[in-house]
Every structure is written in C-alpha cells, then in structure tokens.
Scaffold this motif. Sequence first.
Motif, mmCIF file in Angstrom:
data_model
loop_
_atom_site.group_PDB
_atom_site.id
_atom_site.type_symbol
_atom_site.label_atom_id
_atom_site.label_comp_id
_atom_site.label_asym_id
_atom_site.label_seq_id
_atom_site.Cartn_x
_atom_site.Cartn_y
_atom_site.Cartn_z
ATOM 1 N N GLY A 69 28.648 33.402 48.672
ATOM 2 C CA GLY A 69 27.321 33.396 49.290
ATOM 3 C C GLY A 69 26.207 33.452 48.262
ATOM 4 N N TYR A 70 26.573 33.463 46.980
ATOM 5 C CA TYR A 70 25.589 33.573 45.898
ATOM 6 C C TYR A 70 25.635 32.366 44.965
ATOM 7 N N GLU A 71 24.462 32.043 44.409
ATOM 8 C CA GLU A 71 24.377 31.001 43.380
ATOM 9 C C GLU A 71 24.886 31.567 42.067
ATOM 10 N N ARG A 72 25.345 30.692 41.185
ATOM 11 C CA ARG A 72 25.711 31.129 39.842
ATOM 12 C C ARG A 72 24.510 31.822 39.220
ATOM 13 N N GLY A 73 24.777 32.868 38.466
ATOM 14 C CA GLY A 73 23.705 33.640 37.850
ATOM 15 C C GLY A 73 23.219 34.778 38.737
ATOM 16 N N THR A 74 23.690 34.822 39.990
ATOM 17 C CA THR A 74 23.306 35.900 40.914
ATOM 18 C C THR A 74 24.530 36.567 41.525
ATOM 19 N N ILE A 75 25.714 36.091 41.172
ATOM 20 C CA ILE A 75 26.960 36.534 41.808
ATOM 21 C C ILE A 75 27.254 38.001 41.499
ATOM 22 N N THR A 76 27.676 38.695 42.527
ATOM 23 C CA THR A 76 28.041 40.106 42.451
ATOM 24 C C THR A 76 29.064 40.375 43.546
ATOM 25 N N PRO A 77 29.945 41.352 43.344
ATOM 26 C CA PRO A 77 30.862 41.675 44.438
ATOM 27 C C PRO A 77 30.153 42.368 45.606
ATOM 28 N N PHE A 78 28.988 42.973 45.355
ATOM 29 C CA PHE A 78 28.243 43.641 46.426
ATOM 30 C C PHE A 78 27.681 42.609 47.398
ATOM 31 N N GLY A 79 28.063 42.712 48.659
ATOM 32 C CA GLY A 79 27.532 41.818 49.682
ATOM 33 C C GLY A 79 28.105 40.420 49.657
ATOM 34 N N SER A 80 29.213 40.236 48.956
ATOM 35 C CA SER A 80 29.836 38.913 48.896
ATOM 36 C C SER A 80 30.256 38.472 50.293
ATOM 37 N N GLN A 81 30.145 37.166 50.528
ATOM 38 C CA GLN A 81 30.528 36.589 51.808
ATOM 39 C C GLN A 81 31.999 36.853 52.117
ATOM 40 N N ARG A 82 32.841 36.785 51.090
ATOM 41 C CA ARG A 82 34.262 37.098 51.245
ATOM 42 C C ARG A 82 34.586 38.325 50.404
ATOM 43 N N VAL A 83 35.400 39.210 50.960
ATOM 44 C CA VAL A 83 35.851 40.372 50.194
ATOM 45 C C VAL A 83 36.980 39.893 49.283
ATOM 46 N N LEU A 84 36.777 40.038 47.986
ATOM 47 C CA LEU A 84 37.758 39.591 47.001
ATOM 48 C C LEU A 84 38.226 40.771 46.168
ATOM 49 N N PRO A 85 39.453 40.716 45.668
ATOM 50 C CA PRO A 85 39.893 41.758 44.745
ATOM 51 C C PRO A 85 38.972 41.778 43.518
ATOM 52 N N VAL A 100 31.216 51.603 40.730
ATOM 53 C CA VAL A 100 31.614 50.236 41.085
ATOM 54 C C VAL A 100 33.138 50.154 41.165
ATOM 55 N N ILE A 101 33.799 50.702 40.159
ATOM 56 C CA ILE A 101 35.267 50.680 40.118
ATOM 57 C C ILE A 101 35.838 51.374 41.357
ATOM 58 N N ALA A 102 35.306 52.547 41.686
ATOM 59 C CA ALA A 102 35.816 53.300 42.834
ATOM 60 C C ALA A 102 35.517 52.590 44.151
ATOM 61 N N HIS A 103 34.296 52.088 44.310
ATOM 62 C CA HIS A 103 33.907 51.450 45.568
ATOM 63 C C HIS A 103 34.798 50.246 45.897
ATOM 64 N N PHE A 104 35.089 49.448 44.895
ATOM 65 C CA PHE A 104 35.883 48.231 45.136
ATOM 66 C C PHE A 104 37.374 48.458 44.889
ATOM 67 N N ASP A 105 37.762 49.705 44.567
ATOM 68 C CA ASP A 105 39.143 50.002 44.226
ATOM 69 C C ASP A 105 39.619 48.981 43.183
ATOM 70 N N ALA A 106 38.768 48.790 42.188
ATOM 71 C CA ALA A 106 39.007 47.755 41.185
ATOM 72 C C ALA A 106 40.201 48.093 40.298
ATOM 73 N N THR A 107 40.899 47.061 39.901
ATOM 74 C CA THR A 107 41.938 47.190 38.902
ATOM 75 C C THR A 107 41.226 47.171 37.558
ATOM 76 N N VAL A 108 41.449 48.212 36.751
ATOM 77 C CA VAL A 108 40.788 48.323 35.455
ATOM 78 C C VAL A 108 41.802 47.984 34.373
ATOM 79 N N ALA A 109 41.411 47.090 33.461
ATOM 80 C CA ALA A 109 42.302 46.659 32.404
ATOM 81 C C ALA A 109 41.494 46.085 31.248
ATOM 82 N N ASP A 110 42.166 45.812 30.165
ATOM 83 C CA ASP A 110 41.548 45.142 29.019
ATOM 84 C C ASP A 110 41.503 43.654 29.353
#
Length: 155
Positions: free
Chosen positions: A96-112, A142-152
């Motif tokens: 739902g966002y243009e390049r340069g504005t993309i964020t996981p917050f409010g994304s049209q689709r919930v993605l990992p 951010v990591i906690a909210h999205f239950d993000a996988t954290v890695a190098d």
Amino acid sequence: MVEQITTAAIEAVQTAGIAHEVTRHGKVSSLEEAAAARGIEPRDLIKTLVVRVSDDQYVFVLVPGDRQFSWPKVRALLGTNRLSMPDAATAREVTGYERGTITPFGSQRVLPVYADEHLRGRRISIGGGAHGVGLTVGGDDVIAHFDATVADLSE
C-alpha cells in the motif's frame, strides 16, 4: 511548512500504543539528508525492504541505513536460493506504500518481519508511510510488535 498529513503507518503505531515521534520534512535526496532532517545518525535511519520469497510470498527486511542488505545471509536465513525485489508497482500492491515510504506499520498485507540485529537497543527512525514522514521508535518495540526474527542480515 510541511503538510500535517496522517498515514496508515502513523495510525498503526498509535493504535499499537508504541511510544513514537512523527517527523515531517521536505524532499530529501539521500539517506544522509533524510537522517539529518530527522535529527538522527544515518545508522539509525532504517531501510524497509520488501523481498519476494516466492510467487506470492513476501517479507519485510529492516536494515540500518549505514549497512547493506546481505542477499547471502537472508537467503540462508530463509532457506532458499532465490530471492528478489518486486518492482515498484508490486511493492505498492503488497504494502500500500510507494517505494521510499514503505514500512511494516499499516501495511496493506501483514508480512513476516526480519530485523537486522543492529536495531536492538537503539532508537530508530522508520518510514512513516509518506514521503518526508518518519516514525522515531524504539528498535526493540518494533521487534516485539511484529514478533520479528532478529538476525545478522547486513554487511
């Protein structure tokens, strides 16, 4: 004066109850300019990348501004030999966002979400869903909210 718009990203971070600051600035032409406009170091400006894992499977990858996304590390983490970046139209269709504005917050689709380990313990600025809009938040939030996988994930 910069227009005081609201975005799906701003609404999503507010709804989530995450402590944040919205920064609005005019057009910038580099990561360094964007960081300066937001009053942060380039390493704290987070790039949100949409990565295609398969035909209709996408993930968000969050990488600090002073580091480069590592294809080999992300391929190894996801257990695949093939990853790609979708074109701008597909990225917009997915998020739902243009390049340069993309964020996981409010994304049209919930993605990992996959977050580079350098986000831990830092105050970061992530896209706010419109050009010249940033959300300053805790990397750990951010990591906690999205239950993000954290890695190098970067070099």
